[in-house]
Structures are given as structure tokens and as C-alpha cells.
Design a protein around this motif. Structure first.
Motif, PDB file in Angstrom:
ATOM      1  N   LYS A 151       7.876  -6.321 -10.835  1.00 36.63           N
ATOM      2  CA  LYS A 151       7.946  -5.377  -9.721  1.00 36.63           C
ATOM      3  C   LYS A 151       8.672  -4.090 -10.111  1.00 36.63           C
ATOM      4  O   LYS A 151       8.209  -2.983  -9.827  1.00 36.63           O
ATOM      5  CB  LYS A 151       8.659  -6.027  -8.534  1.00 36.63           C
ATOM      6  CG  LYS A 151       8.842  -5.093  -7.339  1.00 36.63           C
ATOM      7  CD  LYS A 151       9.520  -5.813  -6.179  1.00 36.63           C
ATOM      8  CE  LYS A 151       9.702  -4.855  -4.994  1.00 36.63           C
ATOM      9  NZ  LYS A 151      10.310  -5.540  -3.828  1.00 36.63           N
ATOM     10  N   CYS A 182      11.175  -0.236  -4.492  1.00 38.28           N
ATOM     11  CA  CYS A 182      12.509  -0.782  -4.755  1.00 38.28           C
ATOM     12  C   CYS A 182      13.550   0.236  -4.301  1.00 38.28           C
ATOM     13  O   CYS A 182      13.720   1.286  -4.957  1.00 38.28           O
ATOM     14  CB  CYS A 182      12.706  -1.083  -6.240  1.00 38.28           C
ATOM     15  SG  CYS A 182      11.715  -2.436  -6.869  1.00 38.28           S
ATOM     16  N   VAL A 217       4.392  -9.197  -8.892  1.00 35.98           N
ATOM     17  CA  VAL A 217       5.766  -9.382  -8.420  1.00 35.98           C
ATOM     18  C   VAL A 217       6.277 -10.766  -8.816  1.00 35.98           C
ATOM     19  O   VAL A 217       7.437 -10.930  -9.222  1.00 35.98           O
ATOM     20  CB  VAL A 217       5.840  -9.195  -6.888  1.00 35.98           C
ATOM     21  CG1 VAL A 217       7.232  -9.561  -6.369  1.00 35.98           C
ATOM     22  CG2 VAL A 217       5.488  -7.762  -6.517  1.00 35.98           C
ATOM     23  N   ALA A 272       7.568  -0.050  -9.914  1.00 38.09           N
ATOM     24  CA  ALA A 272       8.214   0.632  -8.789  1.00 38.09           C
ATOM     25  C   ALA A 272       8.185   2.156  -8.910  1.00 38.09           C
ATOM     26  O   ALA A 272       8.048   2.852  -7.893  1.00 38.09           O
ATOM     27  CB  ALA A 272       9.647   0.138  -8.641  1.00 38.09           C
ATOM     28  N   TYR A 309      -1.116  -7.815  -6.393  1.00 37.61           N
ATOM     29  CA  TYR A 309       0.242  -7.279  -6.447  1.00 37.61           C
ATOM     30  C   TYR A 309       1.268  -8.408  -6.355  1.00 37.61           C
ATOM     31  O   TYR A 309       2.316  -8.363  -7.024  1.00 37.61           O
ATOM     32  CB  TYR A 309       0.466  -6.274  -5.308  1.00 37.61           C
ATOM     33  CG  TYR A 309      -0.478  -5.089  -5.322  1.00 37.61           C
ATOM     34  CD1 TYR A 309      -1.070  -4.651  -6.498  1.00 37.61           C
ATOM     35  CD2 TYR A 309      -0.787  -4.417  -4.139  1.00 37.61           C
ATOM     36  CE1 TYR A 309      -1.943  -3.569  -6.510  1.00 37.61           C
ATOM     37  CE2 TYR A 309      -1.644  -3.327  -4.135  1.00 37.61           C
ATOM     38  CZ  TYR A 309      -2.236  -2.908  -5.315  1.00 37.61           C
ATOM     39  OH  TYR A 309      -3.093  -1.839  -5.318  1.00 37.61           O
ATOM     40  N   ASP A 310       0.965  -9.423  -5.540  1.00 35.37           N
ATOM     41  CA  ASP A 310       1.890 -10.557  -5.432  1.00 35.37           C
ATOM     42  C   ASP A 310       2.039 -11.266  -6.774  1.00 35.37           C
ATOM     43  O   ASP A 310       3.125 -11.747  -7.121  1.00 35.37           O
ATOM     44  CB  ASP A 310       1.386 -11.546  -4.374  1.00 35.37           C
ATOM     45  CG  ASP A 310       1.629 -11.055  -2.956  1.00 35.37           C
ATOM     46  OD1 ASP A 310       2.420 -10.099  -2.796  1.00 35.37           O
ATOM     47  OD2 ASP A 310       1.032 -11.605  -2.021  1.00 35.37           O
ATOM     48  N   CYS A 324       4.586  -3.637  -1.624  1.00 36.87           N
ATOM     49  CA  CYS A 324       4.847  -4.640  -2.665  1.00 36.87           C
ATOM     50  C   CYS A 324       5.815  -4.157  -3.737  1.00 36.87           C
ATOM     51  O   CYS A 324       6.581  -4.954  -4.303  1.00 36.87           O
ATOM     52  CB  CYS A 324       3.529  -5.059  -3.306  1.00 36.87           C
ATOM     53  SG  CYS A 324       2.454  -6.021  -2.211  1.00 36.87           S
ATOM     54  N   PHE A 325       5.792  -2.835  -4.042  1.00 32.82           N
ATOM     55  CA  PHE A 325       6.515  -2.386  -5.235  1.00 32.82           C
ATOM     56  C   PHE A 325       7.692  -1.439  -4.970  1.00 32.82           C
ATOM     57  O   PHE A 325       8.420  -1.110  -5.909  1.00 32.82           O
ATOM     58  CB  PHE A 325       5.532  -1.704  -6.205  1.00 32.82           C
ATOM     59  CG  PHE A 325       4.540  -2.654  -6.795  1.00 32.82           C
ATOM     60  CD1 PHE A 325       4.932  -3.588  -7.739  1.00 32.82           C
ATOM     61  CD2 PHE A 325       3.221  -2.641  -6.390  1.00 32.82           C
ATOM     62  CE1 PHE A 325       4.024  -4.483  -8.286  1.00 32.82           C
ATOM     63  CE2 PHE A 325       2.293  -3.524  -6.930  1.00 32.82           C
ATOM     64  CZ  PHE A 325       2.691  -4.453  -7.870  1.00 32.82           C
TER      65      PHE A 325
END
Length: 497
Positions: free
Chosen positions: A111, A135, A106, A115, A102-103, A132-133
Motif C-alpha cells: 500500500k 496514507c 494492500v 500511496a 487493490y485489496d 485503498c491507497f
């Protein structure tokens, strides 16, 4: 939605007729069967690959495919034993691997693309993904809209957008090295991301991608709980988007036609009374025709041409017309056909009467026992009337239609209208259910409680069959030319919307 070339319509003659059933060519193939829902594209695979679709939607095809290549390459390096890019499987990876994956997404700026998935992949359900996602600047409505719009593009498994997703999923699977392809197949896959959907090579590349992507099903297990959770969430988070089908309302004035039609039946009735009121044949034929006239008159007086009842009227008119022709055609070979026809109908009335006598019926019922009893015993004691539950003359209406040269009239109209008479699903779907245009609801249907559907008018068909009936009576009894012409030549002008 991406355009694709429509398949040609399968002809009736292409089907195999076996034991009363028309079997499609594809279903005639040995071992051929549809995927179960969980392996189908729309229900089972599309939700799993929706994350890829969101990336392609967010960036556009060219940039989206480029981003997707980097993402699935990173996923393969982090989880080399993963055969498919199903999201449910990614969510089951070790949390450290998930976090690294996930990083990466992003880090490359994707990202916001993923989201919208946090609408159902929440912190309580998938904490690493949500962290992580998520928003905060994307509202619930924004996220729902992004998912719905993407789903709308990819619900059709053969759309260009869906095929792009399937290409990415297939490419990830190929990274495992478990599948070996022919050189021609590899060449098409190499050309796919570099080609536009309008390029000639894509006519071969797209079907190749779709067929190869289905090979992945042999490597993977479906996650029923994930699919159920996905559909439950997206369906509950979004509203129905109902649309109706409204054909033009029947407002054409046919009062002149109905008046002249009435005059024709007055003439025939007077002719019967004046020439031979004991003629059993004429009595029956005029009785059948008058029944058709009364059905049409009811539809006309209550303006039901756009209704379910209107279709019932067309069916009755056709069956009456076919029966009239059948009786006349077979009177020479069937002794007492006119008497037998009456006794057949009264026998069925007697059967219903007998059942009511044994079980009883409310006085408020539309079946009046005393009146029906009088009709059954009108000319012959009921103890002498048999009850035949088979078709009259042992032939159904289809065979009768074929024998009198009305096969097309039966096949093109009667079968369709019979669906309404028997409440079969096709008729129910057309007349009583509204379509929801929300892909998150799987384009389901909702009851048409407020009667918003307006079906196509049956007026032209009613007049067509009634005119056939009159023309047949004219052959037998000779209706004055001018009187008949005013009915037969009545012009129905096109509906002006």
C-alpha cells in the motif's frame, strides 16, 4: 540512474547529404519515423507504468520484481481480457474488479509503495483507488518527492530501472497468450529477473526486453486525457529545480596584446599613407582588417568574451579574414574585383536607403538617412549603382572559405557563431534558457531573465583569427618582424578558476 553503455557518436560521413540536408542513417531507412508523443516512453508510456516503478523503487529490484510478478498475475486472473498493464486501463475496470485487485496489493503490504499516486489519483477522480491507497501519514511533499525520485530513475527509456518496468509490462502482455516468441527470446526473458544488471547475459536481455515491449503498442490505445491530466498535475504540484551552466569568467589580462595590436595597425595605416594612399587594394584590405580590429576592441573594452556578442565577434573576424583571402586570390581572374567589392556593399546600402525613403523612418532610428545617402553617393552617383541581392561574386561564404583553404575554420567556428547572429534555436537554448532538473516538468527550460548563464570565453578564438589576419597582411605588406612577433607570439595562459 542505472548506467548504460553510450552509443557511439554518428560521424558526419555516416549521414546522407540530400538537397542541402544531412540525413541521419536511421532516418534514411524506409518507413522509419519516431513515435508520436503519446506512444513515446517518456511522455506516453512511463506515466502509465509509473505504478510498477514505484513498487520496484520501494522494495528494491529483487523483491520488487517478485512482488510485481504476484501483482500482475493477480491482475491477469481478475481481468483476463486486459492486454496491457497501463494504469489508465486498470482505472477503467469494473469497480468490483478494481477493488479486488487493490485489496490484493494492500494485502501483500504494498500500500505505501503506491500511496504517492494519490497525489493525482484523488478521491474525486478515482475514488476506489484513493480509498485503498491513501496514507495520511504521507504528506503531499513526501508523495511528490517519491514520484519525482522514481521518475528521475526511469525517464531514460534505456536505464536499468526503466528496462525493469518494461520487463514487467511485457510479461503481463505475454500472459494474454496473444504474442508468440522465439525460444532464444523466451530464454532471455526467463533469465532476466534472476540476473543482475552486471551479468553478461543482460547485455542481450535488456535490448530484447526493450524491443519486445514496444510490440505492445500494436495492441493498445493511448488515453490522451489521462496523460494530459498526469502531466498537468505533477508539473503543478512540484517546483522547478533550476541549474545554470557557468564557464569561468574571462579575467585574463591581454592589455599588452591589444597595445601591440594597435601598434601594428598604426604601422600599416602609416605605410598606406606614405607609400600609395590611392591604392584601392590596400585601402580595402586594411579597411576590412581595421573593422575586425574594432570589433575585437569593443569586445575587449566591454569584457564581452563570455557573451553572445563575443560569438558575433568571432564570426565577423572569420568572415573578414576569408573575404580578404578570397579577394586577393581572385584579383587576377576577376577584373575590377576591388571596385566591384565596394559597389556590391554600397548597392546593399542603397537598397536599404531606397526602402527607407519609400516607407519613412523615425529620426530616432539608428539608421540615419542623410548620412547613409552621403556614403552611397560618396564616389559614384547612386543612379549608377546597381543593387545585387545575391552573394558577392555569386559564392556564399562557405564556398569562399573552401576556395581559399579555410574549410575547417568555416565549419568548426563560423556555422556555430552564425546561429547566435541569426537567433537560431541552438544559440537561444545555449545562451538564454536555463534547465529545470525536475522530471515532473519533463526537464523543461525557463528564460534566463537574470543572465545567470555564463558561456565559454571566445578570447582564444578571437586572438587566433586576428593573428591569422595579421599573418596574411604580413605576407602582402611586410610587418616588421619584432612588432609582428610581439603580437603573434603573445601567450594566453590557461584560465585559473
Amino acid at each position: 540512474m542505472g548506467k548504460r553503455k553510450l552509443m557511439r557518436h554518428i560521424k558526419l560521413s555516416d549521414h546522407t547529404f540530400k538537397k542541402g540536408k544531412f540525413i541521419t542513417p536511421i532516418n534514411s531507412l524506409p518507413m522509419m519515423q519516431e513515435f508520436e508523443d503519446e506512444k513515446s516512453w517518456t511522455y506516453g508510456r512511463m506515466p502509465e507504468y509509473l505504478w510498477i516503478g514505484l513498487i520496484l523503487k520501494y522494495y528494491g529490484r529483487e523483491d520488487g520484481l517478485r512482488k510485481s510478478y504476484g501483482i500482475i498475475s493477480a491482475l491477469h486472473k481478475l481481468a483476463p481480457d486486459l492486454y496491457t498493464a497501463r494504469l489508465s486501463l486498470i482505472l477503467k475496470l469494473d469497480t468490483d474488479i478494481q477493488k479486488q485487485f487493490y485489496d490484493y496489493i494492500v494485502c501483500i503490504g504494498a500500500k505505501e509503495a503506491l500511496a504517492p499516486l494519490t497525489i493525482y489519483l484523488t478521491a474525486s477522480r478515482t475514488p476506489v483507488f484513493a480509498e485503498c491507497f491513501y496514507c495520511p501519514e504521507q504528506s503531499i511533499d513526501d508523495r511528490c518527492e517519491a514520484i519525482v525520485q522514481t521518475m528521475r530513475d526511469i525517464m531514460d527509456h534505456q536505464s536499468n530501472e526503466a528496462t525493469d518496468i518494461r520487463f514487467v509490462a511485457l510479461y503481463f502482455n505475454l500472459l494474454s497468450g496473444k504474442v508468440h516468441l522465439l525460444k532464444d527470446q523466451l530464454d532471455l526473458l526467463v533469465a532476466y529477473p534472476a540476473s543482475k544488471h552486471t551479468d553478461e547475459i543482460m547485455r542481450m536481455a535488456r535490448p530484447t526486453v526493450r524491443s519486445l515491449e514496444m510490440m505492445i503498442l500494436t495492441f493498445e490505445n493511448t488515453d490522451s486525457e489521462y496523460l494530459k491530466g498526469f502531466w498537468r498535475c505533477v508539473s503543478e504540484m512540484t517546483e522547478c529545480n533550476i541549474f545554470t551552466v557557468e564557464f569561468p569568467e574571462e579575467k585574463r589580462n591581454i592589455s599588452a596584446y591589444m597595445e601591440k595590436l594597435h601598434e601594428v595597425f598604426v604601422y600599416l595605416s602609416e605605410l598606406f599613407a606614405a607609400t600609395d594612399p590611392l591604392d584601392e587594394k590596400m585601402n580595402i584590405l586594411l579597411g576590412i582588417a581595421t573593422y575586425s580590429y574594432k570589433r575585437l576592441k569593443e569586445i575587449y573594452e566591454h569584457n564581452l568574451f563570455n557573451s553572445i556578442s563575443g560569438r558575433s565577434c568571432v564570426r565577423v573576424l572569420i568572415e573578414d579574414y576569408i573575404m580578404m583571402k578570397y579577394l586577393v586570390k581572385n584579383e587576377a581572374s576577376h577584373d575590377n574585383i576591388w571596385r566591384d567589392y565596394q559597389l556590391y556593399g554600397m548597392g546593399l546600402y542603397k537598397l536599404v536607403l531606397a526602402r527607407h525613403r519609400e516607407s519613412g523612418v523615425s529620426e530616432e532610428s539608428h539608421f540615419d538617412e542623410k548620412y547613409i545617402e552621403a556614403l552611397v553617393n560618396e564616389f559614384k552617383g547612386e543612379e549608377f549603382i546597381d543593387m545585387d541581392t545575391k552573394y558577392f561574386d555569386k559564392q556564399n561564404i562557405r564556398l569562399k572559405a573552401e576556395s581559399v583553404g579555410e574549410k575547417n575554420l568555416f565549419g568548426l567556428y563560423y556555422d556555430y557563431d552564425s546561429s547566435f547572429e541569426h537567433g537560431l534555436w541552438g544559440a537561444i537554448r545555449e545562451s538564454s534558457l536555463l534547465k529545470c532538473n525536475n522530471p515532473a516538468h519533463k526537464y523543461h527550460c525557463v528564460p534566463d531573465i537574470e543572465d545567470e548563464t555564463r558561456m565559454k570565453t571566445v578570447l582564444p578564438d578571437c586572438i587566433m583569427v586576428m593573428n591569422k589576419t595579421l599573418s596574411f597582411l604580413n605576407e602582402l605588406y611586410g610587418i616588421p618582424e619584432q612588432l609582428l612577433g610581439e603580437v603573434i607570439n603573445f601567450e594566453i595562459k590557461p584560465i585559473v578558476e
